[in-house]
Write an enzyme that holds these catalytic residues in place. Structure first.
Site, PDB file in Angstrom:
ATOM      1  N   SER A 130      35.189  -3.659  43.189  1.00  0.00           N
ATOM      2  CA  SER A 130      34.262  -5.689  43.603  1.00  0.00           C
ATOM      3  C   SER A 130      34.999  -6.503  42.519  1.00  0.00           C
ATOM      4  O   SER A 130      35.640  -7.375  42.611  1.00  0.00           O
ATOM      5  CB  SER A 130      33.153  -5.702  43.231  1.00  0.00           C
ATOM      6  OG  SER A 130      32.092  -5.077  43.915  1.00  0.00           O
TER       7      SER A 130
ATOM      8  N   SER B 240      24.958 -10.671  49.192  1.00  0.00           N
ATOM      9  CA  SER B 240      25.854 -11.735  48.091  1.00  0.00           C
ATOM     10  C   SER B 240      27.656 -11.767  48.010  1.00  0.00           C
ATOM     11  O   SER B 240      27.860 -12.778  47.695  1.00  0.00           O
ATOM     12  CB  SER B 240      25.726 -11.381  47.064  1.00  0.00           C
ATOM     13  OG  SER B 240      26.712 -10.218  46.716  1.00  0.00           O
ATOM     14  N   GLN B 241      27.427 -10.764  49.435  1.00  0.00           N
ATOM     15  CA  GLN B 241      28.891 -10.812  49.951  1.00  0.00           C
ATOM     16  C   GLN B 241      30.090 -12.295  50.726  1.00  0.00           C
ATOM     17  O   GLN B 241      30.938 -13.297  49.822  1.00  0.00           O
ATOM     18  CB  GLN B 241      29.599  -9.707  50.514  1.00  0.00           C
ATOM     19  CG  GLN B 241      30.034  -8.735  50.137  1.00  0.00           C
ATOM     20  CD  GLN B 241      30.634  -7.547  50.349  1.00  0.00           C
ATOM     21  OE1 GLN B 241      31.189  -7.675  51.750  1.00  0.00           O
ATOM     22  NE2 GLN B 241      30.617  -6.306  49.749  1.00  0.00           N
TER      23      GLN B 241
ATOM     24  N   SER C  21      21.283  -9.755  44.975  1.00  0.00           N
ATOM     25  CA  SER C  21      22.561  -9.373  44.342  1.00  0.00           C
ATOM     26  C   SER C  21      23.199  -9.650  43.497  1.00  0.00           C
ATOM     27  O   SER C  21      24.571 -10.261  43.374  1.00  0.00           O
ATOM     28  CB  SER C  21      23.554  -7.821  45.164  1.00  0.00           C
ATOM     29  OG  SER C  21      22.969  -7.579  45.428  1.00  0.00           O
TER      30      SER C  21
ATOM     31  N   ASP D 115      23.803  -0.091  45.371  1.00  0.00           N
ATOM     32  CA  ASP D 115      24.749   0.771  45.536  1.00  0.00           C
ATOM     33  C   ASP D 115      24.117   1.443  45.381  1.00  0.00           C
ATOM     34  O   ASP D 115      24.984   2.565  45.255  1.00  0.00           O
ATOM     35  CB  ASP D 115      26.156  -0.242  45.020  1.00  0.00           C
ATOM     36  CG  ASP D 115      26.670  -1.235  46.340  1.00  0.00           C
ATOM     37  OD1 ASP D 115      26.242  -1.059  47.755  1.00  0.00           O
ATOM     38  OD2 ASP D 115      27.621  -1.174  46.194  1.00  0.00           O
TER      39      ASP D 115
ATOM     40  N   ARG E 238      28.768   6.426  49.784  1.00  0.00           N
ATOM     41  CA  ARG E 238      28.392   6.357  49.029  1.00  0.00           C
ATOM     42  C   ARG E 238      27.252   7.404  49.172  1.00  0.00           C
ATOM     43  O   ARG E 238      26.233   8.081  48.365  1.00  0.00           O
ATOM     44  CB  ARG E 238      27.314   4.991  48.550  1.00  0.00           C
ATOM     45  CG  ARG E 238      28.094   4.111  47.827  1.00  0.00           C
ATOM     46  CD  ARG E 238      28.034   3.344  46.895  1.00  0.00           C
ATOM     47  NE  ARG E 238      29.213   2.192  46.601  1.00  0.00           N
ATOM     48  CZ  ARG E 238      29.990   2.406  46.010  1.00  0.00           C
ATOM     49  NH1 ARG E 238      29.832   3.300  44.804  1.00  0.00           N
ATOM     50  NH2 ARG E 238      30.660   1.841  45.543  1.00  0.00           N
TER      51      ARG E 238
ATOM     52  N   LYS F 110      37.268   6.491  50.456  1.00  0.00           N
ATOM     53  CA  LYS F 110      36.832   5.007  50.766  1.00  0.00           C
ATOM     54  C   LYS F 110      36.952   4.207  49.214  1.00  0.00           C
ATOM     55  O   LYS F 110      37.401   3.355  49.292  1.00  0.00           O
ATOM     56  CB  LYS F 110      35.498   4.775  51.345  1.00  0.00           C
ATOM     57  CG  LYS F 110      35.548   3.148  51.697  1.00  0.00           C
ATOM     58  CD  LYS F 110      33.642   2.953  52.167  1.00  0.00           C
ATOM     59  CE  LYS F 110      33.437   1.172  52.624  1.00  0.00           C
ATOM     60  NZ  LYS F 110      34.598   1.014  53.513  1.00  0.00           N
TER      61      LYS F 110
END
Length: 428
Positions: free
Chosen positions: A16, A171-172, A197, A313, A385, A410
């Protein structure tokens, strides 16, 4: 009883932070140096996308004491990009959701035509709130048939002004707009309804200020970003807190102790809050100024409900080890996780059921009951994940294998090797 000596985990840099800083550095005047950046599929895709936009990124030898072997120097444009030679620029986002959500806004502050493409998995992820916002700010956008990629942006700069943004699924979208707001013609004021988030927005704002931006928040929660651009700087990328959740959880269930250096009380990452969930489950947690240590008992305490919406996440990490607890664990607030690389609630529930565990799920929650998991093949859904979370459970449950172990590349290409280094033969 003497506590186990803590092993020092080698956690790579935050994805991030790395990808946010790459964009900030691209837009900034001067050169920015990133020490210990994450080198993974997503960050390399983002870095390559910058070069497609005409922004040079040099790969330099890094500090041998750091996790990564490289440092990156970004030679910023000092403002918006322009499509090379007036032609249409093609930007390949691969599987990187941050590239697909941050870079179109940056391109829209510039001039020319930009076409963003990605893998099939990324193409099905939603972009509608972002494309609607870009259109409202003055860009011409042409999304793909599903409303997302491939996305064409025809840009003559963005006007700024006031904007209402639905942020209930990610939130991106808000982060993408904030990062490029200093390049707009007027200050941008955003009202983000149903924001999920929030810690990621706090991270974004802190990094923008590091590059010289002026960001203020009103009493009603609206965010205002002044114009003025960015200035290059140098910073060390802290370890990824989401990735650290796997080794912290592993310590909790194996009765060992793990320390993650450079991830402490001053972290920009909300996902460090995962250790507080482990504390609820009986682990001992120490958050120091520059390191965090989790010491496990080998057993987990259950019988609680926890809202993990701000740290979604990491909810899979907790859900995957929850069968080992002495009571049910309910995780709430994670409905937006259904729109990630996979439907993460359904993927976790399906895999736990395959292991013989009783699970109940709702639109934004999951309850995992105690049980004795049996070995099975985990369906990773090409989701890093999912693969890493169930690898942690595999430390205690023989016979767990992954149908796609390489998908961890990733964000953490060396994940399986590090798990074996820390936990030896338990990591199969």
């Amino acid at each position: 009883m003497t506590e186990p000596r803590a092993a020092s985990a080698r956690i790579p840099g935050s994805k991030s932070i790395t990808n946010r800083v790459l964009l900030l550095a691209a837009a900034a005047a001067g050169t920015t140096r990133l020490d210990a950046p994450l080198e993974s599929e997503d960050t390399v895709a983002f870095r390559t996308a910058l070069t497609d936009l005409g922004i040079p990124v040099d790969q330099l030898p890094g500090d041998p004491e750091e996790f990564g072997s490289e440092a990156w120097e970004v030679h910023g444009l000092g403002g918006p990009p322009a499509a090379p030679g007036g032609a249409s620029a093609r930007i390949w986002c691969a599987d990187a959701g941050t590239a697909a959500r941050f870079l179109p806004v940056y391109a829209a502050t510039g001039r020319g035509e930009f076409r963003f493409e990605g893998t099939e998995q990324l193409t099905v992820r939603p972009l509608r709130p972002l494309t609607q916002a870009l259109a409202a700010l003055g860009a011409e956008v042409e999304p793909g048939a599903g409303g997302g990629l491939p996305l064409t942006v025809r840009a003559e700069g963005l006007r700024g002004g006031e904007l209402a943004l639905d942020s209930g699924t990610s939130s991106q979208y808000l982060t993408g707009l904030l990062l490029s707001a200093p390049l707009m013609r007027e200050p941008l004021t955003v009202s983000a309804a149903n924001l999920v988030s929030r810690p990621y927005i706090d991270m974004t704002i802190a990094l923008m200020r590091r590059f010289g931006a002026e960001v203020t928040e009103g009493q009603d929660g609206t965010l205002r970003v002044s114009t003025g651009g960015y200035t290059g700087t140098r910073l060390r990328i802290e370890p990824d807190a989401s990735t650290a959740s796997y080794v912290f959880a592993a310590a909790a269930i194996t009765g060992t102790a793990v320390t993650v250096p450079h991830l402490g009380a001053d972290s920009l990452q909300g996902d460090l809050g995962f250790v507080k969930v482990l504390e609820l489950a009986g682990a001992k947690v120490e958050i120091g100024p520059d390191a965090t240590t989790v010491t496990g008992t080998g057993a987990l305490r259950g019988g609680f409900e926890v809202d993990m919406g701000d740290i979604s996440d990491t909810f899979m990490t907790m859900a995957a080890i929850a069968p080992l607890a002495d009571g049910p664990i309910t995780i709430t607030g994670v409905g937006h996780a259904r729109l990630k690389e996979s439907d993460r609630i359904a993927a976790v529930a399906g895999n736990l059921r395959a292991l013989g565990i009783r699970v109940e799920e709702g639109p934004d929650r999951i309850t995992v009951h105690p049980g004795t998991p049996t070995g099975a093949v985990i369906a990773c859904h090409r989701d890093h994940r999912i693969a890493m979370a169930f690898s942690v459970l595999g430390l205690k449950v023989p016979g767990i294998t992954l149908d796609d172990p390489k998908c961890v590349g990733k964000t953490f290409p060396g994940f399986h090797e590090e798990l074996r280094r820390l936990f030896g033969e338990q990591a199969h």
